[in-house]
Design a protein around this motif. Structure first.
Motif, PDB file in Angstrom:
ATOM      1  N   UNK A  38       4.993  10.559  -2.437  1.00 36.76           N
ATOM      2  CA  UNK A  38       4.253  11.964  -2.532  1.00 36.76           C
ATOM      3  C   UNK A  38       2.785  11.895  -2.880  1.00 36.76           C
ATOM      4  N   UNK A  39       2.872  11.151  -4.009  1.00 34.29           N
ATOM      5  CA  UNK A  39       1.338  11.130  -4.611  1.00 34.29           C
ATOM      6  C   UNK A  39       0.272  10.240  -3.736  1.00 34.29           C
ATOM      7  N   UNK A  40       1.013   9.556  -2.947  1.00 33.97           N
ATOM      8  CA  UNK A  40      -0.074   8.605  -1.888  1.00 33.97           C
ATOM      9  C   UNK A  40      -0.325   9.680  -0.745  1.00 33.97           C
ATOM     10  N   UNK A  41       0.381  10.768  -0.707  1.00 36.41           N
ATOM     11  CA  UNK A  41       0.074  11.858   0.420  1.00 36.41           C
ATOM     12  C   UNK A  41       0.923  11.526   1.639  1.00 36.41           C
ATOM     13  N   UNK A  42       2.091  10.664   1.495  1.00 41.09           N
ATOM     14  CA  UNK A  42       2.806  10.375   2.686  1.00 41.09           C
ATOM     15  C   UNK A  42       3.986  11.595   2.931  1.00 41.09           C
TER      16      UNK A  42
ATOM     17  N   UNK B 131       4.869   2.396  -1.372  1.00 47.38           N
ATOM     18  CA  UNK B 131       5.555   3.578  -1.009  1.00 47.38           C
ATOM     19  C   UNK B 131       5.753   3.331   0.648  1.00 47.38           C
TER      20      UNK B 131
ATOM     21  N   UNK C 190       5.197   6.544   8.446  1.00 46.33           N
ATOM     22  CA  UNK C 190       4.428   5.614   9.025  1.00 46.33           C
ATOM     23  C   UNK C 190       4.519   4.290   8.821  1.00 46.33           C
TER      24      UNK C 190
END
Lengths: 424, 424
Positions: A383-387, A403, A407
């Motif tokens: 989530x924090x990586x934007x995934x 993470x 993708x």
């Protein structure tokens, strides 16, 4: 009567049947357009809400069947209306994410005119092995479905009723969207031997994802004949460099260790440069102690803060997942890297420094999946990586690292577009 | 006298020593700048040329020691001045390629200001298992070195003298560039048990790359406890769609089958749509027969060209690597895809058609590593893809698929750049 009672053979037969159904479903799911997959996820979310009472009753039965669990285990097993709602919302969030399948990852043209495209593709059939946390099954089903890969879910034996009730909702979603029910299956066989059958299913299962404690993950990694997306423990380090900003160090370390101690991105060891340890270490210890943290310190750290309990060598390789921090004094970047190589698990490490060259040296010297500069190790999270969603944190060397979102749960293939080219 | 004669234990000890040296070298090689790596490659190339006589004498000894080899085997084992020069040039070509390590593969900024970079990184220690083809060792050493990963080379037992002579040149290159000699090692133990030790070396070897015949690759894939970059056989198909251009079909198919029959990208099976088979198949058969090709055909094809020999069902799953073509008549794209799913090996398939929608349907429906439209399957090759050098063709589902060049031999990690962010 011809009684065959070899549990391994029975489990193998059950796995083969499930996997063959999953493989047949895979060829359909791999080509399913985004609206179809999203419709299944949204319908499954609606079904989770509509069948909340059934799910809670099944969960009640699970808990009644296992009265002697530890409070932490029981908490992970327990569902309540808020947690069912969170599962439903999780499915909706995955539906809202872009479709990872079919993305053109790279494209180039050769001098002979051939256009080469690297295109994202589903991995195939995933086997998910996890503990008695019913929500993990719902999350994994959603991510695998969106990534175009059928999944066989094998959760802990204490959660079978909950898993079945949740699975019924997902199947309802699949059916409404016109997708094969075999896209998401729960293990049809509850014997422990079924896990062994999954791990041996080369050619039937394309990827095993274990999610749980060290014992589970270690067993999977040792036994599997199928590729595993390894999620090893996180013996993570925060390294306070001589040129660290003291105020930043205090806030980042407190967060890295104490925000949540039970997550795999939590810092387990503080490495601090000898030059700043006398001034900074007492402050850091004071901050963390005020938050309820205990310590295991090397001799050099104890020379500065004598009341710190001594660390055994093995402590430095321990993932505490608790309010305990190892402390070691080091002599610069190379010394910190050497400690990490010796004791770390290649998960997540951070350096705190105002010196860009030192930060670069540290990041370049790490083999870890995630290296941070002036930020909390707890940012190691999909989530924090934007995934948007994650199925785990990969710490192996192949395929994906860090993470694992939609993708990363895909593989690729090449499409080569010609106009009749032949190879000289 | 305390004689320990367990060959497996001896092999294991030898492997562990080699792998530990490789791991120590890995931390240096991973950070070696491009000029250092290129200097080692160029010096090794110069050494190969300077020591050509030694290498040829060693190769002579290898061939004298194994007089009963098949002509094809002997050809692969044989070195001559041209082949030594080709090896030297191969090293120079790898030196000329860009450094794959440290590339920023992706970069994005999060709303909280964290900059996240996905950075290419060496995989670690590679174990290369191959047959008695001395040049494979030189190629693999060059690619692994440039990709920042130490390699342990285990070639076939008939080529040990050649491998040692070539290795001496590479070590000279490493020494001149100031890199650890353990960056490239040949198996210190010639027992077959050494292969078993490599395959079991989880945690010591990060990746096994087998390169050779089906027997070798199958053994590696079945036994390995270490991740394997699988290079399965290529049971490749060229599918002639109803809307194929006949002239293009004739030239592409002749190339796909007959340019070189022994390469893994060669077409093994022709699938042809029923609508065009009566007009086109006789021409294709005539073309290929004139090039020396034989056939194995299904009943529908034989109804059109009666003199074609009949195919057994197993023929359609056979990688001939020879001037033999399986022929089957199909009914459109889905029928072709079904045949490929049943008999193929997920390596390389091509469609010949002027119908873009049919081509897209075919490419989307494949699970194969490479799908081509209007081009020869023999383009499945790292050089033809523009990779400059390749270490194999990957057909597994994870990490890399298709030709594996320098970039595919890397993994990644994340660098996260902050300004003191803590996670809420």
């Amino acid at each position: 009567m011809n009684a065959i009672v070899d549990p391994a053979a029975i489990a193998r037969a059950a796995l083969e049947e499930a996997a063959r159904a999953a493989r047949a479903a895979a060829t359909i799911l791999a080509r399913a357009p985004r609206p179809t997959k999203d419709a299944a996820l949204l319908a499954a979310a609606a079904s989770l809400r509509a069948r909340q009472d059934e799910i809670l009753a099944a969960n009640e039965a699970d808990r009644a069947g296992a009265p002697d669990l530890s409070p932490a285990f029981k908490d992970r097993l327990t569902l309540n209306p808020a947690r069912v709602e969170a599962m439903a919302r999780g499915l909706e969030e995955v539906a809202a994410l872009p479709d990872p399948v079919g993305r053109v990852i790279a494209e180039w043209t050769r001098p002979n005119g051939l256009v080469i495209r690297r295109v994202a593709q589903p991995i195939g059939v995933v086997g998910m092995i996890y503990e008695s946390r019913p929500n993990v099954g719902a999350d994994a089903a959603a991510i695998c479905l969106k990534a175009g890969s059928p999944v066989i879910l094998r959760g802990g034996k204490e959660s079978l009723n909950s898993a079945a009730a949740i699975h019924a909702c997902i199947v309802e979603g699949l059916r409404e969207a016109g997708l094969p029910e075999a896209c998401v299956q729960v293990a049809p066989n509850t014997d422990r031997a079924f896990v062994g059958a999954m791990l041996a299913a080369a050619g039937l299962i394309d990827l095993i994802i274990p999610r749980g404690g060290k014992g589970l993950v270690t067993r999977v990694m040792q036994e599997a004949r199928v590729p595993v997306l390894a999620h090893a423990e996180g013996v993570n380090h925060t390294y306070v460099h001589a040129a660290a900003d003291p105020a930043m160090t205090r806030s980042v370390l407190a967060n890295a260790k104490m925000r949540r101690t039970g997550v795999c991105g939590a810092t387990e060891t503080l490495l601090i440069d000898r030059a700043v340890a006398p001034s900074l270490l007492p402050l850091l210890v004071g901050d963390l102690r005020a938050l309820g943290c205990d310590f295991r310190a090397d001799a050099a750290a104890r020379a500065i803060v004598p009341e710190l309990p001594p660390a055994a060598d093995s402590d430095f390789s321990t993932e505490w997942l608790d309010a305990i921090l190892n402390v070691a004094v080091v002599d610069g970047v190379e010394s910190a890297l050497e400690h990490i190589r010796l004791h770390g698990s290649e998960h997540t490490e951070a350096i705190i420094t105002e010196d860009a060259a030192a930060a670069q040296e540290f990041l370049d010297g790490l083999a870890s999946a995630v290296g941070l500069w002036n930020a909390s190790t707890q940012f190691c999270d999909g989530g924090e990586f934007g995934f948007g969603a994650e199925i785990g944190i990969a710490t192996g060397r192949l395929h994906a690292r860090g993470p694992v979102g939609l993708e990363q749960l895909c593989t690729w293939r090449y499409h080569v577009i010609g106009t009749g080219q032949v190879r000289p």
